[in-house]
Design a protein around this motif. Sequence first.
Motif, short mmCIF file in Angstrom:
data_model
loop_
_atom_site.label_atom_id
_atom_site.label_comp_id
_atom_site.label_asym_id
_atom_site.label_seq_id
_atom_site.Cartn_x
_atom_site.Cartn_y
_atom_site.Cartn_z
N ASN A 279 0.81 -1.23 0.00
CA ASN A 279 0.00 0.00 0.00
C ASN A 279 0.84 1.28 0.00
O ASN A 279 0.30 2.37 0.11
N GLU A 280 2.17 1.16 -0.13
CA GLU A 280 3.04 2.35 -0.10
C GLU A 280 3.47 2.85 -1.47
O GLU A 280 4.24 3.80 -1.57
N HIS A 281 3.00 2.22 -2.55
CA HIS A 281 3.39 2.63 -3.90
C HIS A 281 3.21 4.13 -4.11
O HIS A 281 4.11 4.81 -4.59
N ASP A 282 2.04 4.64 -3.77
CA ASP A 282 1.77 6.07 -3.99
C ASP A 282 2.68 6.95 -3.14
O ASP A 282 3.10 8.02 -3.58
N SER A 283 3.01 6.51 -1.94
CA SER A 283 3.91 7.29 -1.07
C SER A 283 5.33 7.33 -1.64
O SER A 283 6.00 8.37 -1.58
N ALA B 188 5.26 9.66 -4.61
CA ALA B 188 5.17 11.04 -4.13
C ALA B 188 6.53 11.54 -3.65
O ALA B 188 6.91 12.69 -3.91
N LEU B 189 7.29 10.69 -2.97
CA LEU B 189 8.63 11.07 -2.54
C LEU B 189 9.50 11.38 -3.74
O LEU B 189 10.16 12.41 -3.79
N VAL B 190 9.50 10.48 -4.72
CA VAL B 190 10.31 10.69 -5.93
C VAL B 190 9.89 11.98 -6.62
O VAL B 190 10.74 12.80 -6.99
N GLN B 191 8.60 12.20 -6.78
CA GLN B 191 8.11 13.42 -7.44
C GLN B 191 8.57 14.67 -6.69
O GLN B 191 9.02 15.64 -7.30
N THR B 192 8.48 14.64 -5.37
CA THR B 192 8.88 15.79 -4.56
C THR B 192 10.35 16.12 -4.77
O THR B 192 10.72 17.29 -4.99
N VAL B 193 11.21 15.11 -4.72
CA VAL B 193 12.65 15.36 -4.84
C VAL B 193 13.02 15.74 -6.27
O VAL B 193 13.81 16.67 -6.48
N VAL B 194 12.43 15.09 -7.25
CA VAL B 194 12.71 15.43 -8.65
C VAL B 194 12.32 16.89 -8.91
O VAL B 194 13.10 17.65 -9.51
N ASP C 212 8.17 0.10 -11.00
CA ASP C 212 7.68 -0.90 -10.07
C ASP C 212 8.37 -0.61 -8.74
O ASP C 212 9.46 -1.11 -8.47
N TRP C 213 7.78 0.25 -7.95
CA TRP C 213 8.39 0.69 -6.70
C TRP C 213 8.48 -0.44 -5.68
O TRP C 213 9.20 -0.30 -4.68
N SER C 214 7.82 -1.56 -5.92
CA SER C 214 7.88 -2.68 -4.98
C SER C 214 9.29 -3.26 -4.90
O SER C 214 9.64 -3.92 -3.93
N ARG C 215 10.12 -3.02 -5.89
CA ARG C 215 11.49 -3.53 -5.91
C ARG C 215 12.47 -2.57 -5.23
O ARG C 215 13.66 -2.86 -5.13
N ALA C 216 12.00 -1.43 -4.77
CA ALA C 216 12.87 -0.43 -4.15
C ALA C 216 13.22 -0.81 -2.72
O ALA C 216 12.59 -1.67 -2.11
N TRP C 217 14.22 -0.13 -2.21
CA TRP C 217 14.53 -0.15 -0.78
C TRP C 217 14.22 1.22 -0.25
O TRP C 217 14.56 2.23 -0.88
N LEU C 218 13.55 1.28 0.88
CA LEU C 218 13.13 2.54 1.47
C LEU C 218 13.92 2.83 2.74
O LEU C 218 14.24 1.92 3.50
N ALA C 219 14.19 4.11 2.96
CA ALA C 219 14.69 4.56 4.25
C ALA C 219 13.49 5.15 4.97
O ALA C 219 12.81 6.04 4.44
N VAL C 220 13.21 4.62 6.14
CA VAL C 220 12.04 5.04 6.90
C VAL C 220 12.51 5.53 8.27
O VAL C 220 13.25 4.84 8.97
N SER C 221 12.08 6.73 8.61
CA SER C 221 12.42 7.33 9.90
C SER C 221 11.13 7.82 10.54
O SER C 221 10.37 8.56 9.91
N SER D 59 8.37 6.37 11.04
CA SER D 59 7.24 5.92 10.22
C SER D 59 7.05 6.71 8.93
O SER D 59 6.03 6.58 8.27
N LYS D 60 8.03 7.54 8.56
CA LYS D 60 7.93 8.34 7.34
C LYS D 60 8.99 7.88 6.35
O LYS D 60 10.16 7.70 6.71
N ILE D 61 8.59 7.71 5.07
CA ILE D 61 9.53 7.37 4.02
C ILE D 61 10.34 8.63 3.70
O ILE D 61 9.78 9.65 3.31
N VAL D 62 11.66 8.55 3.91
CA VAL D 62 12.51 9.73 3.72
C VAL D 62 13.49 9.57 2.57
O VAL D 62 14.16 10.53 2.18
#
Length: 142
Positions: free
Chosen positions: A9-13, A16-22, A41-50, A52-55
């Motif tokens: 359920n975090e695909h949109d988040s 949104a992070l990528v769009q914000t930084v770009v 396919d963001w499901s293959r990504a690795w996330l940094a979470v601090s 509870s927020k994807i950073v």
Amino acid sequence: MEIRRPAPNEHDSVRALVQTVVDEVYGGIWASPPLPIDEEDWSRAWLAVSASKIVGMVLTHEEWVSDLWVLREHRNRGVGRQLLFHGEAEIAGRGHATSRLRVVKSNVRAVRFYNRLGWSVAREFPHETLPIDMLEMSKVLK
């Protein structure tokens, strides 16, 4: 900080992070925000979470670091370094001896970041569709 795969359920988040930084890093260079980003396919990504927020996030494909994005307020805290090392380990785990990435040449901050972490410029070339110059960088993995 936790490095983990995204939940379904975090695909949109992640997008949104990528769009914000770009938009923050490249907005105005060739167009006004929002800038177009590919549907990944963001499901293959690795996330940094601090807290509870994807950073931040890193995405690799074969020997390539496809994406590495960190929110502005979380830069210079080791987030990008941890994500990049995680991506490099994933690439090495696939059996590749060298990792590669592309970066906009005018993004001097990113180029310096990669240089500090052992990456070097392999070639310079014009972007395929945008009026900007790109750098391909590489790093021999141990």
